[in-house]
Design an enzyme around this catalytic site. Structure first.
Site, PDB file in Angstrom:
ATOM      1  N   CYS A 157     -15.811  41.837  76.185  1.00  0.00           N
ATOM      2  CA  CYS A 157     -16.870  42.576  75.064  1.00  0.00           C
ATOM      3  C   CYS A 157     -17.831  41.495  74.633  1.00  0.00           C
ATOM      4  O   CYS A 157     -18.379  40.594  75.542  1.00  0.00           O
ATOM      5  CB  CYS A 157     -15.997  43.039  73.827  1.00  0.00           C
ATOM      6  SG  CYS A 157     -15.185  41.636  72.942  1.00  0.00           S
ATOM      7  N   ARG A 199     -25.718  48.476  74.255  1.00  0.00           N
ATOM      8  CA  ARG A 199     -25.604  46.905  74.580  1.00  0.00           C
ATOM      9  C   ARG A 199     -25.377  46.706  75.877  1.00  0.00           C
ATOM     10  O   ARG A 199     -25.965  45.490  76.511  1.00  0.00           O
ATOM     11  CB  ARG A 199     -24.536  46.396  73.708  1.00  0.00           C
ATOM     12  CG  ARG A 199     -24.809  46.405  72.076  1.00  0.00           C
ATOM     13  CD  ARG A 199     -23.900  45.703  71.214  1.00  0.00           C
ATOM     14  NE  ARG A 199     -23.564  44.256  71.506  1.00  0.00           N
ATOM     15  CZ  ARG A 199     -22.717  43.490  70.866  1.00  0.00           C
ATOM     16  NH1 ARG A 199     -21.793  44.062  70.180  1.00  0.00           N
ATOM     17  NH2 ARG A 199     -22.887  42.325  71.107  1.00  0.00           N
TER      18      ARG A 199
END
Length: 270
Positions: free
Chosen positions: A228, A172
């Site tokens: 995040c 990611r």
């Protein structure tokens, strides 16, 4: 930060149950209703630890007034020993702990043990939902722990000296896969430390090897800003950096989902 309950006087503690599931938002409350540490208050990720009416990412930060009300109805005082737990090895207790930390609760800790392990250790459990006496606590907010979007923009521009660290998985981070957010990639200039590396056999650990891994990404003397996808899984990375005695750490609560909510926000890939 992370502490085994074996090291604590649990009889003097106030307990927060922060169990949750990102796949099933009702699971935490159901588990709490089935059994919880006696006296524990339940804090829900969506209802208590996020303001879902906002557009600042997927788990937006509540207003300070709402957090103050949460603390007061939970009967908390600034000098209380507060133990927060979840399933164990999850980001939800660290998320709850970070808000307590930000608000000036100096004796709040995250239980290393999840609920099942706490019960196995013989801690009393029941199904009763307590009604604590309301407190009049006045939080002492520490803004040096919080990274606003503006602070992150200044960081990307090179104006703060803080190092951005992305707590998501490497794929990611590199923008190869993005299962949740509409735009793949990372905040420009960010480094990567997958929060899953903080665990061993499903439990958070803070041994010398982990400290070396953290230091290989960012040095203790550097100022660090962690993020995040939505500010949830960055919370255990924040807590572990503090455990490793990094003095200057901030959490970007809005995180990547907030970053890309602004049109033409720059992202990096690769």
């Amino acid at each position: 930060m992370f502490v085994s309950v074996d090291e604590l006087n649990t009889q003097q503690a106030k307990w927060i149950d922060a169990r949750f599931s990102l796949q099933d938002s009702g699971e935490g409350r159901r588990l709490y209703n089935e059994s919880h540490v006696s006296g524990a208050i339940y804090w829900d990720l969506l209802k208590d630890l996020s303001d879902m009416s906002k557009k600042d990412g997927r788990h937006p930060m509540p207003e300070k007034d709402a957090l103050t009300e949460l603390f007061r109805r939970s009967g908390l005082e600034l000098d209380d020993l507060i133990i927060v737990y979840d399933q164990g090895g999850s980001p939800f207790a660290p998320r709850a702990w970070w808000f307590l930390h930000y608000a000036g609760f100096q004796h709040a800790v995250i239980a290393l043990e999840g609920f099942d392990e706490l019960q196995a250790k013989g801690l009393p459990v029941d199904t009763l939902e307590p009604s604590p006496a309301r407190s009049a606590v006045q939080p002492v907010w520490n803004e040096e722990l919080y990274a606003s979007r503006e602070f992150v923009e200044q960081t990307v521009a090179g104006d703060t000296g803080s190092r951005l660290v992305d707590a998501r998985s490497a794929v990611r981070f590199r923008g190869e896969v993005e299962p949740i957010d509409p735009i793949a990639g990372r905040i420009p200039g960010a480094l990567n430390f997958d929060w899953e590396q903080l665990k061993e056999d499903g439990r958070f650990h803070a041994d010398a090897t982990l400290r070396e891994q953290l230091a290989s990404v960012v040095k203790p003397e550097e100022e660090v800003t962690v993020y995040c996808g939505s500010g949830v899984t960055a919370a255990p990375l924040y807590a572990m950096l503090k455990q490793a005695e990094y003095p200057n750490v901030r959490l970007y609560v809005g995180s990547y989902s907030d970053w890309i909510s602004k049109e033409d926000a720059p992202v990096e890939k690769g």
